[in-house]
Write an enzyme that holds these catalytic residues in place. Structure first.
Site, PDB file in Angstrom:
ATOM      1  N   THR A 108       0.874  -1.174   0.000  1.00 34.23           N
ATOM      2  CA  THR A 108       0.000   0.000   0.000  1.00 34.23           C
ATOM      3  C   THR A 108       0.913   1.226   0.000  1.00 34.23           C
ATOM      4  OG1 THR A 108      -0.025   0.159   2.398  1.00 34.23           O
ATOM      5  CG2 THR A 108      -1.736  -1.192   1.397  1.00 34.23           C
ATOM      6  N   GLU A 168      -5.619  -4.203  -0.875  1.00 35.55           N
ATOM      7  CA  GLU A 168      -5.851  -5.417  -0.092  1.00 35.55           C
ATOM      8  C   GLU A 168      -6.916  -6.318  -0.698  1.00 35.55           C
ATOM      9  OE1 GLU A 168      -5.559  -2.361   1.009  1.00 35.55           O
ATOM     10  OE2 GLU A 168      -4.542  -2.236   2.936  1.00 35.55           O
ATOM     11  N   LYS A 214     -15.376  16.254  11.232  1.00 35.44           N
ATOM     12  CA  LYS A 214     -16.246  16.126  12.392  1.00 35.44           C
ATOM     13  C   LYS A 214     -16.610  17.526  12.875  1.00 35.44           C
ATOM     14  CE  LYS A 214     -16.192  13.738  16.779  1.00 35.44           C
ATOM     15  NZ  LYS A 214     -15.295  13.592  17.902  1.00 35.44           N
ATOM     16  N   TRP A 220     -21.041  14.589  11.026  1.00 36.96           N
ATOM     17  CA  TRP A 220     -19.991  14.332  10.050  1.00 36.96           C
ATOM     18  C   TRP A 220     -20.269  15.042   8.737  1.00 36.96           C
ATOM     19  CZ3 TRP A 220     -15.902  11.944  12.007  1.00 36.96           C
ATOM     20  CH2 TRP A 220     -16.085  11.105  13.115  1.00 36.96           C
TER      21      TRP A 220
HETATM   22  P1  ADP Z   1      -3.349   3.348  -1.381  1.00 36.36           P
HETATM   23  O1  ADP Z   1      -3.820   4.642  -2.006  1.00 36.36           O
HETATM   24  O2  ADP Z   1      -2.947   3.498   0.053  1.00 36.36           O
HETATM   25  O3  ADP Z   1      -2.463   2.522  -2.207  1.00 36.36           O
HETATM   26  P2  ADP Z   1      -5.473   1.903  -2.379  1.00 36.36           P
HETATM   27  O4  ADP Z   1      -4.978   2.262  -3.733  1.00 36.36           O
HETATM   28  O5  ADP Z   1      -5.635   0.513  -2.011  1.00 36.36           O
HETATM   29  O6  ADP Z   1      -4.606   2.501  -1.266  1.00 36.36           O
HETATM   30  O7  ADP Z   1      -6.763   2.742  -2.103  1.00 36.36           O
HETATM   31  C1  ADP Z   1      -7.889   2.234  -1.475  1.00 36.36           C
HETATM   32  C2  ADP Z   1      -8.790   3.353  -1.031  1.00 36.36           C
HETATM   33  O8  ADP Z   1      -9.052   4.265  -2.089  1.00 36.36           O
HETATM   34  C3  ADP Z   1     -10.145   2.900  -0.569  1.00 36.36           C
HETATM   35  O9  ADP Z   1     -10.116   2.420   0.749  1.00 36.36           O
HETATM   36  C4  ADP Z   1     -10.972   4.162  -0.728  1.00 36.36           C
HETATM   37  O10 ADP Z   1     -10.810   5.023   0.376  1.00 36.36           O
HETATM   38  C5  ADP Z   1     -10.355   4.818  -1.924  1.00 36.36           C
HETATM   39  N1  ADP Z   1     -11.164   4.541  -3.122  1.00 36.36           N
HETATM   40  C6  ADP Z   1     -10.912   3.638  -4.080  1.00 36.36           C
HETATM   41  N2  ADP Z   1     -11.844   3.697  -5.045  1.00 36.36           N
HETATM   42  C7  ADP Z   1     -12.726   4.666  -4.675  1.00 36.36           C
HETATM   43  C8  ADP Z   1     -13.933   5.196  -5.236  1.00 36.36           C
HETATM   44  N3  ADP Z   1     -14.405   4.787  -6.393  1.00 36.36           N
HETATM   45  N4  ADP Z   1     -14.574   6.153  -4.543  1.00 36.36           N
HETATM   46  C9  ADP Z   1     -14.107   6.612  -3.366  1.00 36.36           C
HETATM   47  N5  ADP Z   1     -12.977   6.158  -2.796  1.00 36.36           N
HETATM   48  C10 ADP Z   1     -12.293   5.195  -3.437  1.00 36.36           C
END
Ligand code: ADP
Length: 554
Positions: free
Chosen positions: A194, A338, A449, A454
């Protein structure tokens, strides 16, 4: 009673073997770092993956070893995916946009023995090796250190102080078949970290089984992109979550892959889409801002483009409408590293297709329904499961065969990630409606918040994005003495000399949200900071506006 059917372990290499035998007309087209366009069929990719596996074996790579890639989307990266996992080793994709510190951390944490690198990224390794010679420990042989293979031919090998091996020389003269081992299907195949917005990056360690199943889940849920004869351009990088699974799903269905290399600006993507008659393309919203601007300039969208899959962060409604009104279907997807990563897809269900356009756009700006193979639930703070009525909002949990069961070599993070019933906590706050459509309100840490209530930053951003003078924007929480936190709108204007007025944006927002949810202030910046995965980095923004005093909070 036990059934009586054969049981053969699911293996990634079977995907490419199948494509080589059954989809002879499909191809991989790649814009190369060397500057030209390259074409190969899946049969050629299969033969070259065999040669590559022999070459890697000669370097000393064996089952369970980690082989890293630091590369754009291209055919050699594709061959590495299959050769490495096919021989029983683990393909660790490194995101070149990570900071030097994070990159060093994951190279060490993964224990990479070989790093295969595109020409563009050789300087990154040179700098790392210079600054951290001990930790990187580079050498030509396996026993003495990590080896670096440059993904090019002899003629293009760079001058470097490092000991570099040449990819094409590794393949030269090797047999075009390989005795691919029959591995248990839970053998590790891929490793992706990640981007570590909080603390160190954490590793998702995919198996052959999870990867093949995820590819099949995608193939049945997004058929408008994934079908025989389709030409798919993955803008989403192969260096992050396996390009959302496209290099595995496309060969199964017989779709061609059009690989853009490093040219990801709107004009370059547009040109490649046009010349290769691309039918579908997948990527994060920031990429489509560029393509949209280009389409506006040229007065048309690419002529064969039929579907965009947008995910990674929320797709603003104005973006969805822009492409939909020009005949391009938009599928809004949600997922996580994940989860391999796709969790939902925004194809409208059959009974929604007769709804008025406006209503369809509202539905499409939600994150869609779960893909087959992924289950979702929302829970309150006490872990009680909430109803999926479109009203109740809680933390989103998931489970399924393409979801991690823990983080690679990280006991602490693994323990925190699951609830008592073994579901994975996404960290997203969401509702799910009776049609099964997910509505992500925010990442828990991005919610604002205010006075015990929220405010969704995503909702406010989506509305502000529709203002013609806003190029991109983000809403972050600013501490407030009375209300706890209040929203600040940060805007990158289309033209810095002519920024939008906050009152006008407020007016647009009032059509959708309550007055108390409106941002208290607006600040303009030249450009919004992005994370390694191309999303707006709210962490950086929060740091930048640390100590900011809102108008009525002084
Ligand atoms: P990182 O950016 O840490 O690598 P990921 O690429 O796995 O993590 O991103 C996952 C997160 O991205 C999700 O938990 C969510 O918050 C956000 N996300 C992914 N797709 C969407 C979407 N279509 N709309 C809103 N949030 C999204």
């Amino acid at each position: 009673m036990q059934g009586m059917m054969m049981e053969m372990p699911l293996r990634i290499i079977e995907i490419l073997k199948y494509a080589a035998e059954c989809h002879p007309g499909a191809e991989i087209v790649s814009r190369r770092c060397e500057g030209d366009l390259h074409r190969e069929t899946y049969a050629q990719a299969y033969a070259r993956s065999a040669q590559l596996a022999h070459g890697l074996a000669r370097l000393g790579v064996s089952a369970g070893d980690r082989v890293a890639t630091l590369a754009w989307n291209g055919y050699r990266h594709f061959e590495l995916y299959y050769a490495i996992s096919g021989m029983g080793a683990v393909c660790h994709t490194i995101n070149p946009r990570l900071s030097a510190e994070q990159m060093l951390y994951i190279i060490q944490h993964a224990g990479d023995q070989v790093i295969c690198v595109d020409l563009t990224f050789v300087p990154i390794l040179e700098a790392l090796a210079k600054a951290h010679p001990e930790e990187m420990r580079l050498a030509q042989t396996h026993e003495n250190g990590r080896q670096i293979v440059v993904m090019t031919d002899r003629a293009h090998m760079p001058d470097s102080d490092l000991d570099l091996l040449c990819y094409e020389e590794l393949l030269d003269g090797q047999p075009e078949t390989y005795d691919w081992p029959v591995l248990p299907e839970d053998t590790a195949a891929g490793l992706c970290y990640t981007s570590g917005t909080t603390g160190h990056p954490k590793g998702a360690l995919y198996t052959h089984r999870s990867t093949v199943l995820h590819a099949l889940f995608l193939s049945v849920t997004v058929p408008r992109s994934l079908h025989e004869g389709a030409r798919i351009l993955p803008v989403v990088p192969m260096f992050h979550v396996n390009s959302w699974g496209l290099p595995y799903a496309a060969p199964i269905v017989g779709a061609s892959l059009i690989m853009p290399g490093g040219a990801l600006d709107g004009a370059s993507i547009f040109d490649l889409m046009e010349s290769e008659q691309v039918t579908a393309s997948w990527g994060v919203p920031t990429v489509w801002l560029g393509l949209g601007a280009e389409a506006e300039k040229r007065g048309a969208v690419p002529s064969a483009l039929d579907q965009l899959v947008i995910g990674g962060s929320a797709a603003p409604r104005s973006m969805i409408e822009f492409f939909e009104t020009r005949g391009v279907d938009v599928c809004h997807a949600w997922g996580m590293t994940e989860m391999s990563p796709v969790g939902t897809h925004g194809q409208l269900s059959h009974h929604m297709k007769d709804k008025p356009f406006e209503e369809q756009m509202v539905i499409k700006s939600r994150q869609g329904r779960r893909v087959f193979g992924v289950e979702m639930k929302i829970s309150d703070e006490d872990g009680k499961t909430l109803p999926q009525d479109g009203e109740a909002v809680g933390e989103l949990y998931v489970r399924g065969n393409s979801v991690i069961a823990g983080y690679f070599n990280n006991e602490e993070a693994s323990q925190e990630a699951f609830d008592d019933a073994g579901w994975f906590g996404t960290g997203d706050v969401a509702s799910i409606d009776p049609d099964g459509f997910l509505y992500v309100q925010d990442r828990a840490k991005d919610l604002i918040k205010s006075g015990g209530e929220w405010i969704s930053s995503i909702d406010l951003e989506n509305i502000a994005m529709a203002h013609p003078k806003v190029a991109s924007c983000a809403v972050i929480a600013i501490p407030h003495p009375k209300w706890d936190e209040r929203p600040l709108l940060v805007v990158a204007p289309v033209s810095p000399e002519d920024p939008p007025k906050l009152e006008d944006i407020h007016e647009m927002m009032l059509e959708h949200v309550a007055k108390w949810q409106l941002p208290d202030a607006m600040e303009c910046v030249e450009a919004l900071p992005l994370t390694a995965t191309g999303k707006v980095s709210k962490l950086t923004l929060r740091k930048r506006f640390d100590g900011y005093v809102l108008p009525d909070a002084g």
